[in-house]
Design a protein around this motif. Structure first.
Motif, PDB file in Angstrom:
ATOM      1  N   ILE A 168     -10.026 -21.732  18.764  1.00 19.01           N
ATOM      2  CA  ILE A 168     -11.012 -21.159  19.689  1.00 19.01           C
ATOM      3  C   ILE A 168     -12.439 -21.365  19.191  1.00 19.01           C
ATOM      4  CG2 ILE A 168      -9.441 -19.398  20.583  1.00 19.01           C
ATOM      5  CD1 ILE A 168     -10.891 -17.386  18.704  1.00 19.01           C
ATOM      6  N   ASP A 169     -12.600 -22.139  18.116  1.00 17.43           N
ATOM      7  CA  ASP A 169     -13.939 -22.271  17.540  1.00 17.43           C
ATOM      8  C   ASP A 169     -14.920 -22.919  18.504  1.00 17.43           C
ATOM      9  OD1 ASP A 169     -15.749 -22.086  15.150  1.00 17.43           O
ATOM     10  OD2 ASP A 169     -15.814 -24.259  15.479  1.00 17.43           O
ATOM     11  N   ARG A 170     -14.447 -23.839  19.320  1.00 13.85           N
ATOM     12  CA  ARG A 170     -15.363 -24.482  20.271  1.00 13.85           C
ATOM     13  C   ARG A 170     -15.970 -23.450  21.220  1.00 13.85           C
ATOM     14  NH1 ARG A 170     -18.223 -29.305  20.830  1.00 13.85           N
ATOM     15  NH2 ARG A 170     -18.835 -29.500  23.011  1.00 13.85           N
ATOM     16  N   ILE A 171     -15.162 -22.493  21.666  1.00 14.78           N
ATOM     17  CA  ILE A 171     -15.654 -21.449  22.555  1.00 14.78           C
ATOM     18  C   ILE A 171     -16.677 -20.579  21.836  1.00 14.78           C
ATOM     19  CG2 ILE A 171     -14.988 -19.451  23.959  1.00 14.78           C
ATOM     20  CD1 ILE A 171     -12.222 -20.725  24.232  1.00 14.78           C
ATOM     21  N   LEU A 172     -16.396 -20.262  20.574  1.00 10.59           N
ATOM     22  CA  LEU A 172     -17.325 -19.455  19.788  1.00 10.59           C
ATOM     23  C   LEU A 172     -18.600 -20.233  19.480  1.00 10.59           C
ATOM     24  CD1 LEU A 172     -14.808 -17.947  17.183  1.00 10.59           C
ATOM     25  CD2 LEU A 172     -15.548 -16.945  19.349  1.00 10.59           C
ATOM     26  N   ASP A 173     -18.447 -21.524  19.252  1.00  2.85           N
ATOM     27  CA  ASP A 173     -19.579 -22.372  18.867  1.00  2.85           C
ATOM     28  C   ASP A 173     -20.608 -22.482  19.980  1.00  2.85           C
ATOM     29  OD1 ASP A 173     -21.059 -23.906  17.192  1.00  2.85           O
ATOM     30  OD2 ASP A 173     -19.724 -25.640  17.178  1.00  2.85           O
ATOM     31  N   MET A 174     -20.161 -22.385  21.205  1.00  2.19           N
ATOM     32  CA  MET A 174     -21.064 -22.575  22.349  1.00  2.19           C
ATOM     33  C   MET A 174     -22.183 -21.528  22.365  1.00  2.19           C
ATOM     34  SD  MET A 174     -18.094 -23.507  25.113  1.00  2.19           S
ATOM     35  CE  MET A 174     -19.122 -23.778  26.550  1.00  2.19           C
ATOM     36  N   LEU A 175     -21.800 -20.262  22.330  1.00  5.53           N
ATOM     37  CA  LEU A 175     -22.825 -19.220  22.415  1.00  5.53           C
ATOM     38  C   LEU A 175     -23.607 -19.089  21.118  1.00  5.53           C
ATOM     39  CD1 LEU A 175     -24.129 -17.136  24.237  1.00  5.53           C
ATOM     40  CD2 LEU A 175     -22.580 -15.426  23.293  1.00  5.53           C
ATOM     41  N   ARG A 176     -22.941 -19.262  19.973  1.00  5.07           N
ATOM     42  CA  ARG A 176     -23.679 -19.091  18.729  1.00  5.07           C
ATOM     43  C   ARG A 176     -24.744 -20.173  18.557  1.00  5.07           C
ATOM     44  NH1 ARG A 176     -18.495 -20.728  15.789  1.00  5.07           N
ATOM     45  NH2 ARG A 176     -18.914 -22.724  14.749  1.00  5.07           N
ATOM     46  N   THR A 177     -24.490 -21.377  19.076  1.00  2.62           N
ATOM     47  CA  THR A 177     -25.505 -22.427  19.009  1.00  2.62           C
ATOM     48  C   THR A 177     -26.671 -22.097  19.934  1.00  2.62           C
ATOM     49  OG1 THR A 177     -23.781 -24.068  18.557  1.00  2.62           O
ATOM     50  CG2 THR A 177     -25.928 -24.902  19.241  1.00  2.62           C
ATOM     51  N   ALA A 178     -26.369 -21.563  21.123  1.00  5.86           N
ATOM     52  CA  ALA A 178     -27.434 -21.156  22.040  1.00  5.86           C
ATOM     53  C   ALA A 178     -28.295 -20.059  21.418  1.00  5.86           C
ATOM     54  CB  ALA A 178     -26.825 -20.675  23.363  1.00  5.86           C
ATOM     55  N   VAL A 179     -27.660 -19.121  20.722  1.00  5.16           N
ATOM     56  CA  VAL A 179     -28.404 -18.063  20.041  1.00  5.16           C
ATOM     57  C   VAL A 179     -29.262 -18.646  18.919  1.00  5.16           C
ATOM     58  CG1 VAL A 179     -28.154 -16.034  18.540  1.00  5.16           C
ATOM     59  CG2 VAL A 179     -26.812 -16.205  20.628  1.00  5.16           C
ATOM     60  N   ASN A 180     -28.709 -19.617  18.200  1.00  6.23           N
ATOM     61  CA  ASN A 180     -29.461 -20.241  17.104  1.00  6.23           C
ATOM     62  C   ASN A 180     -30.764 -20.876  17.595  1.00  6.23           C
ATOM     63  OD1 ASN A 180     -27.475 -19.550  15.249  1.00  6.23           O
ATOM     64  ND2 ASN A 180     -26.475 -21.540  15.299  1.00  6.23           N
ATOM     65  N   ILE A 181     -30.683 -21.665  18.650  1.00  9.71           N
ATOM     66  CA  ILE A 181     -31.892 -22.363  19.105  1.00  9.71           C
ATOM     67  C   ILE A 181     -32.860 -21.411  19.807  1.00  9.71           C
ATOM     68  CG2 ILE A 181     -30.621 -24.534  19.255  1.00  9.71           C
ATOM     69  CD1 ILE A 181     -31.997 -23.187  22.438  1.00  9.71           C
TER      70      ILE A 181
END
Length: 206
Positions: A168-181
């Protein structure tokens, strides 16, 4: 799922909800307060301005790949080109709030899955280690899984537990990357404001 039924996905769904909720709260409360009190701007208008970059980060899961669009959005909101050209590339490397949040949730989930109790001292270690591990992390998809191994080792949890959330990391990666930028853009706006290099007319026009 075929062997055990959809109930095996429920714990993973809880992880997704926990990470998404934590990331959204962080964005609204922390970033919202920063942009309001340190730059004197409305958070809703700021989010609208950075939305194209946030959406690209959400879909690509890459802070580095989103960087040109992040710079464009920041400058359209009035941030100085000189400031954004320095702060945003730096932030894409060392500012990984979303990744730190994900790692904290993942450590607690893995500990529960293995039946290992984490003491308050362990939790404090996770906070510190996850923050340090996120600094210098490459802005590419799923790199948080690599640094998660270091966080797990810091509290004596088996690194094999990474396999539990790998699917499920891809699903988690989506929002955390948006938060990062989004955090990168917030810092760029604040620095531009402090350096008196923020063009508010451009921001208000957009």
């Amino acid at each position: 799922v075929a062997s055990n039924g959809p109930s095996v996905l429920l714990p993973l769904l809880k992880v997704v909800i926990a990470v998404y909720l934590a990331c959204l709260l962080h964005a609204v409360l922390v970033y919202g307060s920063m942009i309001k009190f340190l730059a004197g701007m409305g958070f809703i208008q700021f989010i609208k301005g950075i939305a194209p970059a946030s959406l690209m980060a959400f879909s690509s899961c890459s802070s580095g790949g989103t960087l040109p669009l992040t710079m464009s959005c920041a400058q359209k909101m009035g941030a100085s080109k000189e400031v954004s050209s320095f702060v945003l590339p730096l932030g894409a490397t060392i500012n990984m709030d979303g990744t730190s949040i994900m790692q904290g949730v993942a450590v607690i989930f893995i500990a529960e899955a293995y039946g290992i109790h984490l003491t308050p001292a362990n939790l404090a270690t996770v906070v510190v280690t996850a923050t340090l591990a996120s600094i210098g992390t490459a802005g590419i998809p799923s790199v948080g899984l690599v640094t998660l191994a270091m966080v797990l080792n810091s509290v004596g949890l088996p690194t094999e537990g990474i396999a539990l959330i790998m699917g499920i990391d891809r699903i988690l990666d989506m929002l955390r990357t948006a938060v990062n930028i989004t955090g990168d853009a917030v810092c760029t706006t604040i620095v531009s404001h402090q350096e008196k290099a923020l063009n508010r007319e451009v921001f208000n026009r957009n």
